[in-house]
Scaffold this active site. Structure first.
Site, PDB file in Angstrom:
ATOM      1  CG  HIS A  83      -1.345 -25.736 -85.358  1.00  0.00           C
ATOM      2  ND1 HIS A  83      -1.449 -24.879 -86.421  1.00  0.00           N
ATOM      3  CD2 HIS A  83      -0.788 -25.008 -84.343  1.00  0.00           C
ATOM      4  CE1 HIS A  83      -0.956 -23.692 -86.074  1.00  0.00           C
ATOM      5  NE2 HIS A  83      -0.557 -23.731 -84.830  1.00  0.00           N
ATOM      6  CD  GLU A 120       2.096 -24.378 -82.947  1.00  0.00           C
ATOM      7  OE1 GLU A 120       2.605 -24.155 -84.060  1.00  0.00           O
ATOM      8  OE2 GLU A 120       1.278 -23.615 -82.404  1.00  0.00           O
ATOM      9  CG  HIS A 175      -1.384 -21.728 -80.938  1.00  0.00           C
ATOM     10  ND1 HIS A 175      -1.465 -22.100 -82.262  1.00  0.00           N
ATOM     11  CD2 HIS A 175      -2.654 -21.510 -80.529  1.00  0.00           C
ATOM     12  CE1 HIS A 175      -2.733 -22.113 -82.642  1.00  0.00           C
ATOM     13  NE2 HIS A 175      -3.481 -21.757 -81.606  1.00  0.00           N
ATOM     14  CD  GLU A 253       1.737 -18.512 -80.573  1.00  0.00           C
ATOM     15  OE1 GLU A 253       2.494 -19.502 -80.530  1.00  0.00           O
ATOM     16  OE2 GLU A 253       0.932 -18.313 -81.508  1.00  0.00           O
TER      17      GLU A 253
HETATM   18 ZN    ZN Z   1       0.184 -22.424 -83.484  1.00  0.00          ZN
END
Ligand code: ZN
Length: 289
Positions: A83, A120, A175, A253
């Site tokens: 992102h 995030e 992430h 993640e």
């Molecule tokens: Zn992400």
């Protein structure tokens, strides 16, 4: 380290309009509405004089690079902070459809956020720069896919292309998930086999995923996810950042931003330092066997 902007010929115009007819399954739940404008333009650490040679493709030439020493000398690692801080203010740009494998997908997404408002994109930027420092200290050439936390994108296909252009020996996209609040833990996503896309990288990516899973578990105390994946490992064929990669690549993640315990860890600088150590260790294990 260098960032993607240091790569020659890397400009991309973002179309102002995009058809939005494709079902997207983001690895991280997008947060709707405005998030705090990201003021956290932490300067990228590292040596600005490094990585100016524009070397691309084929890792073998790296042995001739001056200066690098350490167990990862001659290796190139792409670290991809998921992102970006400007995405929330650029909905048209990030919803542009881009090549993502057999189908197209949104250029990028806003990402998840903790209940306390820790986004995030900020987490991935902070952790990625720490990981880059550690890998560089071990002698690796590190390429970040974005140069700060205030821009838009790059699109998921570009993030993959940066690894391809660099001839990376490994690429890790960082992430944090936006799962159900009751769910805890981390997981690592490797590309599933898609003929013509990932069949050439699936096997080494699976090894990278397993090495990263083991190191992250050992180094952070973070449990394997209990709400998704199996034994902390997942394989997906819907992520453009994996499908478009020609080098071994995984998504980490690191936790579930919607879970209070995970959220506390993810925002803790001490935990982030441990996580960076662990990620670098996992990548090193993969690269050095
Ligand atoms: Zn992400």
């Amino acid at each position: 380290m260098r960032t993607s902007s240091a790569l020659p010929g890397r400009t991309r115009r973002i179309a102002p309009f995009a058809a939005a007819a494709v079902l997207t399954l983001s690895a991280c739940a997008a947060v709707s509405g405005d998030t705090r404008p990201g003021p956290s333009a932490a300067p990228a650490p590292g040596d600005p004089a490094s990585g100016q040679d524009g070397r691309g493709g084929g890792g073998s030439a790296a042995a001739e690079e001056p200066g690098g020493s350490g167990p990862l000398a001659g290796m190139t690692v792409v670290v991809d902070p998921g992102h970006n801080g400007g995405n929330a203010e650029a909905p048209e740009a990030i919803s542009e459809q881009v090549p993502a494998g057999p189908a197209t997908k949104e250029c990028d997404t806003v990402g998840a956020e903790t209940d306390d408002g820790y986004p995030e994109h900020e987490f991935t930027w902070e952790l990625s720069t720490l990981v880059a420092e550690r890998l560089e200290a071990d002698g690796a050439e590190v390429v970040l896919t974005r140069e700060d936390n205030t821009g838009v994108g790059p699109c998921v296909d570009e993030r993959a292309e940066i690894g391809n252009d660099a001839g990376a020996d490994a690429a890790v996209s960082i992430h944090a998930d936006g799962g159900p609040p009751s769910g805890r833990g981390f997981h690592v996503i490797a590309p599933g086999v898609l003929t013509g896309y990932t069949d050439d990288i699936a096997e080494p990516s699976r090894r990278l995923a397993a090495d990263l899973r083991d190191a992250f578990e050992d180094g952070t105390g973070q449990p394997r996810a209990d709400y998704i994946a199996e034994e902390g490992l997942d394989e997906r064929t819907d992520l453009g950042g994996l499908n478009m990669s020609d080098v071994p690549k995984v998504f980490l993640e690191a936790g579930n931003m919607s879970n209070p315990t995970d959220a506390e860890n993810l925002a803790d600088p001490g935990w982030q330092a441990d996580a960076a150590d662990a990620i670098a260790a996992g990548v090193s294990r993969f690269l050095t066997g």
